[in-house]
Design a protein around this motif. Structure first.
Motif, PDB file in Angstrom:
ATOM      1  N   GLY A 111       0.868  -1.295   0.122  1.00  0.00           N
ATOM      2  CA  GLY A 111       0.006  -0.007   0.122  1.00  0.00           C
ATOM      3  C   GLY A 111       0.962   1.461   0.103  1.00  0.00           C
ATOM      4  N   ALA A 112       0.149   2.545   0.266  1.00  0.00           N
ATOM      5  CA  ALA A 112       0.782   3.704   0.337  1.00  0.00           C
ATOM      6  C   ALA A 112       1.834   3.931   1.576  1.00  0.00           C
ATOM      7  N   PRO A 113       2.816   4.772   1.298  1.00  0.00           N
ATOM      8  CA  PRO A 113       3.734   4.946   2.219  1.00  0.00           C
ATOM      9  C   PRO A 113       3.107   5.525   3.635  1.00  0.00           C
ATOM     10  N   PHE A 114       3.909   5.674   4.577  1.00  0.00           N
ATOM     11  CA  PHE A 114       3.406   6.100   5.894  1.00  0.00           C
ATOM     12  C   PHE A 114       4.243   7.348   6.314  1.00  0.00           C
ATOM     13  N   ASP A 115       3.510   8.408   6.861  1.00  0.00           N
ATOM     14  CA  ASP A 115       4.072   9.706   7.316  1.00  0.00           C
ATOM     15  C   ASP A 115       4.877   9.465   8.476  1.00  0.00           C
ATOM     16  N   LEU A 116       4.419   8.578   9.262  1.00  0.00           N
ATOM     17  CA  LEU A 116       5.177   8.086  10.565  1.00  0.00           C
ATOM     18  C   LEU A 116       5.304   6.449  10.693  1.00  0.00           C
ATOM     19  N   VAL A 117       6.593   6.069  11.123  1.00  0.00           N
ATOM     20  CA  VAL A 117       6.553   4.654  11.366  1.00  0.00           C
ATOM     21  C   VAL A 117       7.296   4.663  12.795  1.00  0.00           C
ATOM     22  N   PHE A 118       6.467   4.102  13.471  1.00  0.00           N
ATOM     23  CA  PHE A 118       7.069   3.712  15.034  1.00  0.00           C
ATOM     24  C   PHE A 118       7.475   2.434  15.083  1.00  0.00           C
ATOM     25  N   ALA A 119       8.730   2.102  15.109  1.00  0.00           N
ATOM     26  CA  ALA A 119       8.875   0.577  15.264  1.00  0.00           C
ATOM     27  C   ALA A 119       9.459   0.082  16.891  1.00  0.00           C
ATOM     28  N   ASP A 120       8.551  -0.608  17.332  1.00  0.00           N
ATOM     29  CA  ASP A 120       8.771  -0.890  18.650  1.00  0.00           C
ATOM     30  C   ASP A 120       8.773  -2.314  18.946  1.00  0.00           C
ATOM     31  N   THR A 121       9.261  -3.107  17.995  1.00  0.00           N
ATOM     32  CA  THR A 121       9.666  -4.336  17.986  1.00  0.00           C
ATOM     33  C   THR A 121      10.818  -4.688  17.175  1.00  0.00           C
ATOM     34  N   TRP A 122      11.201  -6.020  17.024  1.00  0.00           N
ATOM     35  CA  TRP A 122      12.346  -6.484  16.248  1.00  0.00           C
ATOM     36  C   TRP A 122      12.157  -6.189  14.803  1.00  0.00           C
ATOM     37  N   PRO A 123      10.991  -6.766  14.026  1.00  0.00           N
ATOM     38  CA  PRO A 123      10.799  -6.315  12.839  1.00  0.00           C
ATOM     39  C   PRO A 123      10.425  -4.923  12.425  1.00  0.00           C
ATOM     40  N   GLY A 124      11.124  -4.201  11.504  1.00  0.00           N
ATOM     41  CA  GLY A 124      11.111  -3.028  11.311  1.00  0.00           C
ATOM     42  C   GLY A 124      12.294  -2.222  12.141  1.00  0.00           C
ATOM     43  N   LYS A 125      12.738  -2.790  12.984  1.00  0.00           N
ATOM     44  CA  LYS A 125      14.201  -2.405  13.587  1.00  0.00           C
ATOM     45  C   LYS A 125      15.282  -3.203  13.395  1.00  0.00           C
ATOM     46  N   PHE A 126      15.473  -4.258  14.222  1.00  0.00           N
ATOM     47  CA  PHE A 126      16.494  -5.469  14.240  1.00  0.00           C
ATOM     48  C   PHE A 126      16.399  -5.877  12.789  1.00  0.00           C
ATOM     49  N   THR A 127      15.289  -6.369  12.605  1.00  0.00           N
ATOM     50  CA  THR A 127      15.107  -7.179  11.312  1.00  0.00           C
ATOM     51  C   THR A 127      14.297  -6.462  10.266  1.00  0.00           C
ATOM     52  N   LEU A 129      14.786  -4.076   8.582  1.00  0.00           N
ATOM     53  CA  LEU A 129      14.960  -2.373   8.566  1.00  0.00           C
ATOM     54  C   LEU A 129      14.619  -1.845   7.110  1.00  0.00           C
ATOM     55  N   ASP A 130      15.484  -2.281   6.285  1.00  0.00           N
ATOM     56  CA  ASP A 130      15.276  -1.715   4.796  1.00  0.00           C
ATOM     57  C   ASP A 130      13.694  -1.503   4.246  1.00  0.00           C
ATOM     58  N   ARG A 131      13.220  -2.481   4.746  1.00  0.00           N
ATOM     59  CA  ARG A 131      11.773  -2.486   4.235  1.00  0.00           C
ATOM     60  C   ARG A 131      10.805  -1.591   4.894  1.00  0.00           C
ATOM     61  N   ALA A 132      11.097  -1.417   6.190  1.00  0.00           N
ATOM     62  CA  ALA A 132      10.371  -0.597   7.217  1.00  0.00           C
ATOM     63  C   ALA A 132      10.641   1.024   6.633  1.00  0.00           C
ATOM     64  N   LEU A 133      12.104   1.172   6.236  1.00  0.00           N
ATOM     65  CA  LEU A 133      12.392   2.376   5.860  1.00  0.00           C
ATOM     66  C   LEU A 133      11.910   2.851   4.511  1.00  0.00           C
ATOM     67  N   THR A 162      24.042  -2.011  18.116  1.00  0.00           N
ATOM     68  CA  THR A 162      25.353  -1.241  17.275  1.00  0.00           C
ATOM     69  C   THR A 162      25.202  -1.337  15.961  1.00  0.00           C
ATOM     70  N   ARG A 163      24.855  -2.658  15.428  1.00  0.00           N
ATOM     71  CA  ARG A 163      24.561  -2.916  14.167  1.00  0.00           C
ATOM     72  C   ARG A 163      23.536  -2.102  13.585  1.00  0.00           C
ATOM     73  N   LEU A 164      22.662  -1.891  13.919  1.00  0.00           N
ATOM     74  CA  LEU A 164      21.315  -1.003  13.617  1.00  0.00           C
ATOM     75  C   LEU A 164      21.737   0.311  13.540  1.00  0.00           C
ATOM     76  N   LEU A 165      22.493   1.009  14.522  1.00  0.00           N
ATOM     77  CA  LEU A 165      22.943   2.388  14.370  1.00  0.00           C
ATOM     78  C   LEU A 165      23.991   2.387  13.451  1.00  0.00           C
ATOM     79  N   ALA A 166      24.859   1.728  13.111  1.00  0.00           N
ATOM     80  CA  ALA A 166      25.600   1.698  12.079  1.00  0.00           C
ATOM     81  C   ALA A 166      25.195   1.641  10.598  1.00  0.00           C
ATOM     82  N   ASP A 167      24.212   0.894  10.405  1.00  0.00           N
ATOM     83  CA  ASP A 167      23.329   0.904   9.388  1.00  0.00           C
ATOM     84  C   ASP A 167      22.471   1.958   9.017  1.00  0.00           C
ATOM     85  N   LEU A 168      21.942   2.876  10.060  1.00  0.00           N
ATOM     86  CA  LEU A 168      21.087   3.750  10.018  1.00  0.00           C
ATOM     87  C   LEU A 168      22.108   5.062   9.386  1.00  0.00           C
TER      88      LEU A 168
END
Length: 192
Positions: A111-127, A129-133, A162-168
């Motif tokens: 669907g359409a993209p989102f104006d705000l994404v809050f990732a408060d779980t592993w998918p979208g943050k630690f796994t 990530l690229d898809r959530a972004l 540490t890996r997540l912050l480096a990726d971002l």
């Protein structure tokens, strides 16, 4: 300066009681919640995605900042946890509850993209990530929490952060700010 929020969502006390009853200890704190409400308020008519409903405390904060035209989709893997949120917040027509694996949902969403994404779980943050972004609209915001060490976190949590912050940090299409505040936050705004 006191950073305690002055205004709490009306459903918050009962959701906190639900969290205690369920033994759920991973809800966002009030400072993170107040930031969620403020970010939601910056997006009139906005499309908002929450990955990790839990019992709905973050959901309540997001709804408290949203205007009548905004829409929130919130995902939770555990339907028993999400049932608390649905019971307390489900009459609000602005929210859609999805009980699904966040990673699978992210992979399948078209669907359409989102104006705000809050990732408060592993998918979208630690796994995933690229898809959530990829789902953040131009000028949209991506927010994550739980980046500081906390009791009860898994042993590999710090290495994952540490890996997540480096990726971002390597991304050229987002402007990031780290906040050593609340549970440790990172906010990224899509620039590209």
């Amino acid at each position: 300066m006191d950073d305690t929020p002055a205004h709490l969502p009306t459903a918050l006390p009962v959701l906190r009681a639900d969290a205690r009853e369920a033994g759920f200890t991973m809800s966002s704190d009030d400072r993170t919640g107040s930031l969620l409400a403020a970010l939601a308020a910056t997006r009139p008519g906005g499309r908002i995605l929450e990955l990790g409903t839990g019992v709905g405390e973050g959901t309540a904060w997001l709804l408290s900042g949203m205007d009548p035209a905004s829409r929130l989709t919130t995902l939770e893997l555990d339907p028993a946890l999400q049932a608390f949120a649905q019971e307390r917040l489900g009459t609000d027509p602005r929210v859609t509850f999805v009980s699904a694996d966040g990673g699978s949902w992210l992979e399948d969403y078209d669907g359409a993209p989102f104006d705000l994404v809050f990732a408060d779980t592993w998918p979208g943050k630690f796994t995933h990530l690229d898809r959530a972004l990829d789902l953040v609209a131009p000028g949209g915001t991506y927010l994550i929490d739980d980046l500081l060490p906390q009791p009860g976190r898994s042993r590999d949590h710090e290495a994952s952060v540490t890996r997540l912050l480096a990726d971002l940090d390597e991304r050229k299409d987002f402007r990031c700010v780290r906040l050593a505040w609340a549970s440790g936050l990172l906010m990224a705004v899509r620039t590209g």
